[in-house]
Design an enzyme around this catalytic site. Sequence first.
Site, short mmCIF file in Angstrom:
data_model
loop_
_atom_site.label_atom_id
_atom_site.label_comp_id
_atom_site.label_asym_id
_atom_site.label_seq_id
_atom_site.Cartn_x
_atom_site.Cartn_y
_atom_site.Cartn_z
N ASP A 515 0.67 -1.16 0.05
CA ASP A 515 0.02 0.02 -0.01
C ASP A 515 1.01 1.23 -0.05
OD1 ASP A 515 -2.40 1.64 0.17
OD2 ASP A 515 -2.00 1.50 2.30
N LYS A 516 0.53 2.18 -0.52
CA LYS A 516 1.28 3.64 -0.29
C LYS A 516 1.13 4.37 0.82
CE LYS A 516 0.16 7.46 -2.74
NZ LYS A 516 0.44 8.49 -1.84
N ASP A 897 -1.59 -0.97 6.11
CA ASP A 897 -1.90 -0.73 7.49
C ASP A 897 -3.26 -0.18 7.60
OD1 ASP A 897 -2.08 1.56 5.69
OD2 ASP A 897 -1.28 2.83 7.15
N ASP A 901 -6.80 -2.65 3.12
CA ASP A 901 -5.94 -3.65 2.82
C ASP A 901 -6.29 -4.87 3.62
OD1 ASP A 901 -4.40 -1.43 1.66
OD2 ASP A 901 -3.66 -0.93 3.73
#
Length: 1335
Positions: A515-516, A897, A901
Site C-alpha cells: 500500500d502507499k 496498514d 488492505d
Amino acid sequence: MAADIDLKSRQKRALKFASGPPKVDPKKCYLNQGDEDQMEVEGYVVSPVWRGMVYVGVVLTVGLLQLLFHWLPHWLLRATHRKCSLAEATTLLLRDQYEQWFVVKIHTITKDGTRVAVLTPSASFNLSGRTKRKQAQLLLNTGQVHRSESSLRQTSRDENLVRYFEIKRVKYIWNPDEDKYQKLSGLEADSTCSYFHESRGLTYDHQRKRRVLYGSNAIDVHVSPIVKLLFKEALTPFYVFQVFSTCVWFSDEYYYYASCIIIISVLSLSTSIYQTRKMERALRNTIQTSTIVTVCRGEDIYEDIPSEDLVPGDVIEIPNHGGIMQCDAVLISGNCIVNESMLTGESVPVTKTPLPDSRKDRDVKFNMKDHARHILFCGTQVIQTRYYGNHRVRAVVLRTGFLTSKGELVRAILFPKPVDFKFNRDTYLFVAVLFSIAAVGLIYTLVLKIKLDHPVHEIIKRSLDVITIAVPPALPAALTVGIVFAQARMKKREIYCISPRSINICGSINAVCFDKTGTLTEEGLDMMGVVPVKSGSFTEEVTNVQLLPSKDLVVEAMATCHSLTLIEGQLRGDPLDLIMFQSIGWVLEEAGEESSRFDMLVPTIVYPQSSRERLMSAEELTNIAQPGSEIGIVRQFTFTSSVQRMSVITRRLAGTQFEVFCKGSPEVISSLCKPDTVPADFHRIMMTYTRYGYRVLALAWKQLPNKYNYVKVQRIQRDAVEKELTFLGLLVMENKLKPETTPVIEQLIGANIRTIMVTGDNMLTALSVAHDCKMVADSDRVVLVEAQIVDTPDGQEPQCSFQYEESTGTRHSLSSLEHMEKETGISEVHISVDGGSSRVRFAMTGRSWEVLRQHFPDILHKLVVRGVVFARMSPDQKAQLVECLQDLGYYVAMCGDGANDCGALKMAHTGISLSEAEASVASPFTSKQPNIMCVPTVIREGRAALVTSFGIFKYMACYSLTQFVSVILLYHVNSNLTDFEFLYIDLALLLTLSVTYGRTEAYPTLVRDPPQLSLTSPAPILSIILQMVIQISAQVFIFFHVQQQPWVVGDQCENRYEDNNRFTPHEMEEDRDFKCFQNAAVFSVSVFQYIILAVAFSKGAPYRKPIYTNYLFVANLLACVGFSAFLTIYPPSWMQNFFELESPPVVTYRLLFLGVAAVNCFLSVLLETFLLDHEVFRRKFNALRERCCPGLKYEYCQIEEEIVATPSWPPVGLHPITAAYRQQGTFSHEIDAKETDQMLPCSADMNNCSESVYGSSSAGYTPRASTDRPFISRASIGSLSSETTDYLDASDLQESGQCDHDNSRHLSDNLDVFTDTNVSLCDIPEEQNKEYHAS
C-alpha cells in the site's frame, strides 16, 4: 504442434482470469453461487442398511474404521447415508473453494422457536417451488387446487416450520420457492432509505420471533474444553502413531525409550492445549463485549434491554456519552463522532450523519458502500453524540452477531484460508515413501524370522518394531523447531506472528505488494502551498498561506471545508484537514455543551487567530451591523470515496447570505464548476504537481440565493448545492516517503523479489512515489494502460489502449515546477532510453482493472506479470490482484496498514500489517514498527526457517533409514540394538541435535536465488539417496569386516562358530542379551553417522549464518562427538554393561570405527556442500530440468518469455484493442430481515408499530401462514403475467402475507410491492418455462 500447445495455454489462462462467478457444474447444487464463498452442497438421508454394515465393520476392525471416519467425516457420511434432494435431506455435505469438506446437520424449528424433529417429511413439505408456482397459477385461473383437505392441513403444519443449518457461524434458511438454502442477511439487502426513516421500532413479540432466526446478538468465541481439545489432539494421525509405537515398545520391553516418548508427547499435548486455549481466551476477551441498550417499542416508548437481544429492525438510542457499538446500525437522527480505529487502523474521529430522508422518492435503494458515512459499525467507539433540542440520536439495527462487519473479521480469524504450501504436501508424500520402505522391512523381517523358526509373538513384535523405526514418530515435532526459533527472533524485532505455519511460506516469497499511504509514505502530509485562481487564470503559487488576506475565499475555504471537531478541548479529525486548518492560523470554537451543539443555529464557528472579535451567540447576531471575520459552519456534507469530495454551507456572522465551499479531487471539482472559472491550463498545471508526487486538492465556492433560510438549508439536497461552483484554486500537499522505504525496495529488487504498489491514490502521485523509491528503475519504460467501455453506433464496445508515461523526476519546490516546464517542455517529453536496456512496466487504475478482468482476460495476465503500479484500486480489487498473482505462480506478500488492505492481507500467502487494529488481526504478521523494514526481516526469517525445515526433514529421514539399516543388519545375526543404545541415539543424539540445529540465525542479507521449495524435486531426493548410500556402505562394510577378524575365535564367541570356523548367527539368551561384536561395530559407526548427518544438513550461507555462529549447536556437537568417541575407544566396564556393549578386545581395531566415521564425514560433507549445493551444479541441473520438462516452469516465467519474444507488444500509441461487450450478472441472493418476517406467524403488528413502514418492504417468498386457504407465495404472484392478475382480489393479497395492510388499499398499490420480486419466469430455464405455460 507447438503453436497448438501455446494456443491452448493462452486459452487456459484467459479462462483463469475471466471475471464473474466461479465455474459451476449444472448437475450440482451450490450455496452462494457466484460469490467468493461459493460451496458445493449435496443432501443425504440415513440408510439403515449401510449404517448397520458400517457398525459391523467398526467392530471387526477393532475401532480402526471408526478412527478413519473420524479423520475423514465425509467418508462416514457417504458410507452411512444415501444421496437425496436438498428438500428431503437431513444432513448436508459441503465443499468450499479450498477443497475443504464440511458435514452439517439440518435443524427444524417452529416459527415460535420450538425445536422439532421431522421424522417423515410430507410430500407438501418437500414440494418444489416450481410445483407450487404451477398450483398458484391454477388457483388464480380456476379457483381450485386438486388437494384433499387433509393434505392442506399437512401443508399448513409443515409450512410453519423453518429448516436451517449453520456453517462457519453463518445461518442458511431453506427457501421452498427457490428449492435451495439461502444465506440469512440483515436489513442491508434490498431495503429502501425510506424504510429506515419510517421505522418506529419492533414490538416485544415481533422482536422475540425475529430472534428465533437471528439468534443472540453476540460474537461468541468459545474456549474449547480441555477434554475436547485433548481428544481432538490425541486422535490426530501423529499422536495415534505415537500410541501405536509406544505400545509396540512396551510389549518389547523398551520401557525407558517408550516412557520418554510418552513424557515428550504429554508435554507436547499440554503445550498445544495451553497455547490453543490461551489464544482462544485472548481472542474472546478482545472480541466479546456486552452492554445495556435502549430500544424503541413504538412512538415514545423506550426500554432498556441487553445488547444480546437486539435483532435487525430494532430502533435504538445512541447514548450521549457514547460507547462501543454492539451491532451495525444506520443513523436516522442526530450526529455521531466515531472512532473507527478498531476496524480501519486510522485513529481519526469520523462524523456520522443521518441517512438522507428519501420518503418522497421511495425507490432510492440503501447501499452499504454508498451510505457508509451514515452507518455505525459494530466494534467502533461512539465518542460523542450531537442532536437538535430534545430529539434523541437514533439508529436502526442493520445486522447483528456474525453478520456484522466485526463478525466478518472474527470469522476470517476463526476460519482462515488454509495454508497450501508445497513443502507441507511433500512431507506427506515422503512419509508415505517411508511407510513403503517400512513395509518392505516388515516383509523382510517376517520372512527372516519365520525362516529362523521364531515364535509367533516374537515375529509380530520384531515386524512392528521395524515400522516404528522406519517412520520416525518425532518427525512432526522436529519440523516445528526452526519455526519456533524464527518466531522468537521476529518477536524480538517487534514482529508478531499469530500463524506460525505461515513462517515457512515467507521463505518462498517472490512478489510483495505495498500500500502507499502510511506504508511507503508518511501517514501525515506537509502543507506545500496553494495556487489561487483570479479571473479564470492561475496566479503565482503561495507557499505561506498566512500571507493571504483573512477574507480571501481560498483562506475561507480552507478554514471551513473540513470535518474537524473539538473533543475534550482537542482539535480532532482527518490529518489532511488538520494540516490544512493549522496552516492558516485560524481558531475553531464550538458553542454550548458538546452533546447539544445543534441547539445553536451555528454550532461551529471559525475565525482568524489575530481577530480581536469575540465569539457571539445566536441571539446577538441581529445586533451586529457589519459582518465580522467569524464564519459559522451551518451544514456539512461529509467526504465519501464514491463522490470524491466534501462540502459545507456557511454563513458569515451578521451576513445576509449562505455560502458553499467545496473541496475534493481536482477532476471532480472542476466538473462541478462553471467552465469559464476553470483555467484553460488546469490539466497541465494539475499534472505538473501530481507528476512530482504532490497531493493536490481543488477548492470551489458559490453563494446561495437570498431565498434560503436556516430551515431550507438543513433540508436542501447535496446535488442541488454542489453545482455551478466557482473554481478557487489548488491546494498542494506533500506526502513524504518514509526514510526506510527506498533502502528496503532496493534490497528486495536486488534479491529478485518483485515490488508492486497497489493504492487507492491518484495514478500520477503513485507513479511519482514509485520513481522516488526506485520501485521503477531509471531504465524502465512505464506504459499507462487505459481500458474503458466506449459508446459506439453499434453499441457499447470495450477498448484497451497503451500510452507511455510522461517523464518524471525528483521533486522540486513549487516555484520551480512551472519554470521547468516552460524551459524543458516537460509535458511533451517521453522517456528516451536505449531499447536494449529498457524494460516495459505497466501501470493502470482500478477502473481499467475492472474492464480488463471483464473483457480482456487474455491481456490481463501479461499486465499483471509486468505491472508495477495499480492506482485507484478498491479493497476488493486489491484482493483480486493478489489472487491473480498467486494464480500465475507467484508467492505473494502484502504489506498494508488499513482496513482497505484487509482483504488483500488475508488473501496473500504472507500478510504483514503495520497496524494493530482489529481489521488486521486476520493478518498472520503484525509489525509494531510502522515501516516496511519488517518485510525483508520476515522473508529472511522465513528463508532460514524453510531451510531449517528442509534440513531437519532430510536429517530425520536419513536418521530413521540409518537406524532401519542397522536393525535389518542385526536381525540377520539374530541381534538388535539394546534398549539403552536406542535411548542414547534417540534422546542424547537425535533430540538434542534437532533442537539446537534450528537455533542458527537467518543470514543478514537477501540473495537473488530463493531456497528450495519442493522436497520432491531431484536435488533433495538425490541428496537423501546419495547420503544413504554412504551410510549403508559404511555400516555394511564394518558389519562384514568385524566377522573376518581372527580374534573373534575365542572363548567369548566359540558358540557362534561351527567346526569349519564359519561365523554363525548370535543366539539370543532368555534375558534378551543382544551383546555381540556385530552390535558393537554397527552401533559405534552409526552414532557418528547421526552426528555427521546433522553437520552435513546444517546449511549456512546464503540463507542461514555459518554453523559456528550457533554456539549451542557447536557445543552440542563437541559433546556428542567426545562422548561417542569415549564410548567407542575405551569405555569403562560399567558403561559397557549399561549399554550392553561387546567392544572388540583390540583397541586398535576400535580406532577403525573412528576411521570409518571420518571417511563417512568427509564424503557426506563433500557431497552436500561442494557438489549438490554448488552454484555450477544447481545452474546445470536447472537448465537440464527446463530442457527436459519445460512444463514445470512457473506460469509467470512462460508469460515473461512470451513478452520478450514479442518486441512489438504492447501496441503503444496505436489504435485501441477492442473486445465484445459482455454483461456481468449477479448469481446469488440472500434472505434479508424483511423476508424472514414473512416466515413468522402473521399478526396485526407484523412489522413495525407504524403501518406505513410495510409499504417499503422488499419482495421475497412467504411460507404459508396458519389458515385454511391454499398456499400463495409472493414470488408466485410476482411471476404471473398481467392478464392473470384480474382474478386476484385484495383479500387474496392480504392472505399471501400482507397481514397488516388496510383492506381498503387498492389492488394496484399491493401489486407495486410484488413487481420488485426476485423470483420470476425469467429465472426459470427456457424448457421449464415452456413446461410451465403448457401446464
